[in-house]
Enzyme design. Sequence first.
Site, mmCIF file in Angstrom:
data_model
loop_
_atom_site.group_PDB
_atom_site.id
_atom_site.type_symbol
_atom_site.label_atom_id
_atom_site.label_comp_id
_atom_site.label_asym_id
_atom_site.label_seq_id
_atom_site.Cartn_x
_atom_site.Cartn_y
_atom_site.Cartn_z
ATOM 1 N N ASP A 63 0.813 -1.208 0.000
ATOM 2 C CA ASP A 63 0.000 0.000 0.000
ATOM 3 C C ASP A 63 0.850 1.262 0.000
ATOM 4 O O ASP A 63 1.981 1.281 0.503
ATOM 5 C CB ASP A 63 -0.877 0.047 1.257
ATOM 6 C CG ASP A 63 -2.092 -0.847 1.158
ATOM 7 O OD1 ASP A 63 -2.137 -1.676 0.234
ATOM 8 O OD2 ASP A 63 -2.983 -0.724 2.029
ATOM 9 N N HIS A 114 -5.443 3.333 -4.068
ATOM 10 C CA HIS A 114 -5.527 3.458 -2.603
ATOM 11 C C HIS A 114 -5.950 4.884 -2.242
ATOM 12 O O HIS A 114 -5.558 5.409 -1.195
ATOM 13 C CB HIS A 114 -4.165 3.121 -2.000
ATOM 14 C CG HIS A 114 -4.152 2.962 -0.506
ATOM 15 N ND1 HIS A 114 -5.109 2.237 0.183
ATOM 16 C CD2 HIS A 114 -3.277 3.417 0.443
ATOM 17 C CE1 HIS A 114 -4.819 2.254 1.467
ATOM 18 N NE2 HIS A 114 -3.719 2.973 1.662
ATOM 19 N N HIS A 118 -5.249 9.702 0.577
ATOM 20 C CA HIS A 118 -5.315 8.872 1.781
ATOM 21 C C HIS A 118 -6.275 9.435 2.822
ATOM 22 O O HIS A 118 -6.129 9.189 4.030
ATOM 23 C CB HIS A 118 -3.933 8.667 2.405
ATOM 24 C CG HIS A 118 -3.823 7.382 3.179
ATOM 25 N ND1 HIS A 118 -3.990 7.311 4.543
ATOM 26 C CD2 HIS A 118 -3.566 6.109 2.788
ATOM 27 C CE1 HIS A 118 -3.833 6.075 4.961
ATOM 28 N NE2 HIS A 118 -3.568 5.307 3.910
ATOM 29 N N HIS A 208 3.747 -2.146 3.392
ATOM 30 C CA HIS A 208 3.899 -0.807 2.822
ATOM 31 C C HIS A 208 5.346 -0.642 2.347
ATOM 32 O O HIS A 208 6.264 -0.684 3.173
ATOM 33 C CB HIS A 208 3.603 0.279 3.867
ATOM 34 C CG HIS A 208 2.219 0.236 4.430
ATOM 35 N ND1 HIS A 208 1.850 -0.669 5.400
ATOM 36 C CD2 HIS A 208 1.116 0.988 4.158
ATOM 37 C CE1 HIS A 208 0.574 -0.462 5.718
ATOM 38 N NE2 HIS A 208 0.099 0.526 4.983
#
Length: 252
Positions: A63, A114, A118, A208
């Site tokens: 991610d 994604h 954010h 990540h």
Amino acid sequence: MKRPGASFRVMASVLTAAAVALALSGCTRVETTAPSSVRSTDVRARFGTADCREVKCIALTFDAGPGEHSARLLDILKREQVPATFFLLGERHIEKYPELVRRMADEGHEVAGHTWTHRILTKLGPEEIREELERPSEEIERLTGRRPTLVRPPQGRTDDTVHEICRELGLAEVLWSVTAKDYTTTDSDLITRRVLARSSRDGIILLHDIYDGTVPAVPGIIDTLRKRGYVFVTVPQLFAPGRAEPGTVYRP
């Protein structure tokens, strides 16, 4: 006759346990579908590098990239011949590293969104949600020639409004079954141990590639899981020969 105080304490304990379980899961409690339940049983064709009805599959996902460590990660994945699924951020990531987005797609990885900035989608209005989801999809399509069909909502937080907008945009929501919480540590060995402790068949591992400790942990994760008999696949391969349905939330 039960005392009211005792009943209250029992109920409080149950609610506390539920809250702790929810916090440890790392995402909002929503109705989800297991990727394995989507697979057809009457189609015998193979898909990609593995048929997950016959072998023990697991998906590596990353991610919030691309970032400064992503090129090294891609080198590792290429050397190990491991496909992954990347859920990319738009602002300061896709914008900054377009060549890495192209490389991900060119080297056979699944590229998905994604959001753009954010932001937590459940705190936004419908138009803001739509913009957060649509902008990365448009940029990924422009760079790779392929529009994403998957999205991972930030922190896994989603609701009926998000589901409906995802359905309109042709996006299925993908959560995870394993998290190393690599945003809390730079200890690569700890990240590796956390992943290995919770990995299971048809699992989806959340990492990540923007954090310093994560990419160095990847070779050890790959090596050990392979020794345990796992085959690495992209998230769409977990569904094959079925397909993820837009507006549905998937979690092993």
